[in-house]
Scaffold this motif. Structure first.
Motif: not given
Ligand SMILES: *Cc1c(COP(=O)(O)O)cnc(C)c1O
Length: 379
Positions: A61-62, A64-65, A33, A85-86, A57-58
């Motif tokens: 997801q990070n 996107v976060a 991130q 996922q997004a 995916p991990i």
């Protein structure tokens, strides 16, 4: 491979709890991130992520976060993965050669940005993609400065690119350009050459570019002694774009893969054997997470820990290091300097291994099952 349910403090803690476990990728979400924010805060344009570098995916997801909302995809499975996922992400289909079925599926899944580098492939887009979509003409130059060159497979010459740009505009698409300078470029020279060439081509075509996508190719840290200076590269890209295009400068886009994800993973491999006290055999190799080493060289960012998780500090000795399969090419290039007291059961950890590691691994010879384990820090 998958997301671990348990978060560990450090690789050492995990190693102590798994004295004879297999190869592991340690993942630190905060590092990923942080890197995403470094790109978002520093790059003078829209930051997307090249999914092929690590499609776990991990990772998605990070990102996107952390605020990444655009992704460079190259296939229908990558598009479907991102839609799962997004769902709202902006997708750029920048593999310039696609089948008609792939184009149709991409349009159905909401993709509105494509790259192109050949007349035949542009006509396929004209036939299937609604007007108003963005089409970026991809160019190739003979440039130095990358760990390996991407221009040998894709990219139009200047003359062809000029014709393609005109056709893109006439067909009612949003005209843009793109290039990929090659991977792991330590300096900004390749970007500078490409940006100046793009400006000349657009001028010759009489087309005002909406956007210029400067590709991936940003460097990760592969040597202890080398700290890539991303901010310097970002600044140079912005400055050269203003100089080359003047007041008509297109908006910039980048699509890093390696530099976005590399630092957030370390690859831990077990020493299966020290053969008669000499050569080291690991439980992962060039058919797995170390796939890139024969092409771009081994990183020197590694350490050896014993089964208690403690660092081995013996005086370094040059050793040949093999992967686990029975293929003789399953060997790391050259020799690696390793502690003289390295022993069977030790764990060798390579840092900066998030890119082109899990994504490229095979299950050849029954090896290659890399578990992903989340840790709070890497040391
Ligand atoms: C592979 C690729 C990237 C990412 O390249 P890195 O060197 O990993 O940053 C970006 N764009 C395109 C079109 C690619 O093929």
């Amino acid at each position: 491979m998958g997301m671990s349910k348990t978060i560990w403090n450090s690789p050492a803690e995990y190693i102590r709890a798994h004295p004879d476990g297999g190869p592991v990728l340690f993942f630190v979400p905060a590092v990923l991130q942080q890197t995403a924010r470094r790109f978002l805060g520093g790059f003078p344009g829209f930051v997307t992520y090249a999914v092929k570098a690590n499609p776990d995916p991990i990772v998605l997801q990070n990102l996107v976060a952390a605020g990444i909302s655009g992704f460079d995809v190259a296939s229908v499975p990558e598009i479907e993965l991102l839609r799962a996922q997004a769902p709202d992400a902006v997708l750029h289909f920048n593999n310039p050669v696609r089948s008609r079925a792939e184009i149709s599926r991409a349009v159905t899944l909401g993709v509105r940005s494509f790259s192109v580098e050949a007349r035949s492939e542009l006509e396929k887009l004209v036939a299937q993609v609604p007007a108003g979509a963005e089409v970026s003409v991809r160019i190739a130059l003979p440039v130095a400065g990358a760990a390996y060159d991407f221009g040998s497979k894709f990219g139009a010459s200047a003359a062809l690119a000029r014709d393609l740009l005109r056709r893109v505009e006439a067909a009612g698409f949003v005209p843009s350009m793109t290039f990929h300078p090659g991977t792991q470029c330590m300096g900004a020279d390749a970007w500078e050459a490409y940006i100046r060439e793009a400006a000349e081509i657009a001028r010759a075509a009489g087309v005002r570019l909406r956007r210029l996508n400067v590709g991936g190719g940003f460097p990760a840290r592969r040597k202890v002694a080398e700290l890539p200076d991303l901010e310097r590269i970002f600044a140079r890209i912005g400055q050269v774009t203003r100089e080359a295009f003047g007041p008509d400068a297109p908006a910039l886009v980048c699509e890093p893969g390696r530099a976005m994800v590399a630092e957030s993973f370390s690859l831990a491999t077990r020493v299966r054997a020290v053969r008669d006290g000499a050569d080291v055999f690991l439980d992962d190799g060039v058919y797995g997470g170390l796939m890139e080493f024969p092409q771009i060289g081994a990183t020197d960012r590694y350490e050896v820990r014993n089964t208690d998780g403690a660092l081995r500090r013996g005086a370094a000795v040059a050793r040949i290091v093999f992967g686990p399969t029975c293929d003789s090419i399953d060997r790391l290039p050259g020799t690696l300097r390793l502690p003289g007291n390295i022993a069977e059961g030790d764990v060798m950890i390579f840092h900066g291994m998030g890119a082109y590691s899990t994504a490229m691994g095979t299950r050849f010879n029954g090896f290659g099952n890399l578990e992903v384990v989340t840790v709070l820090a890497l040391s």
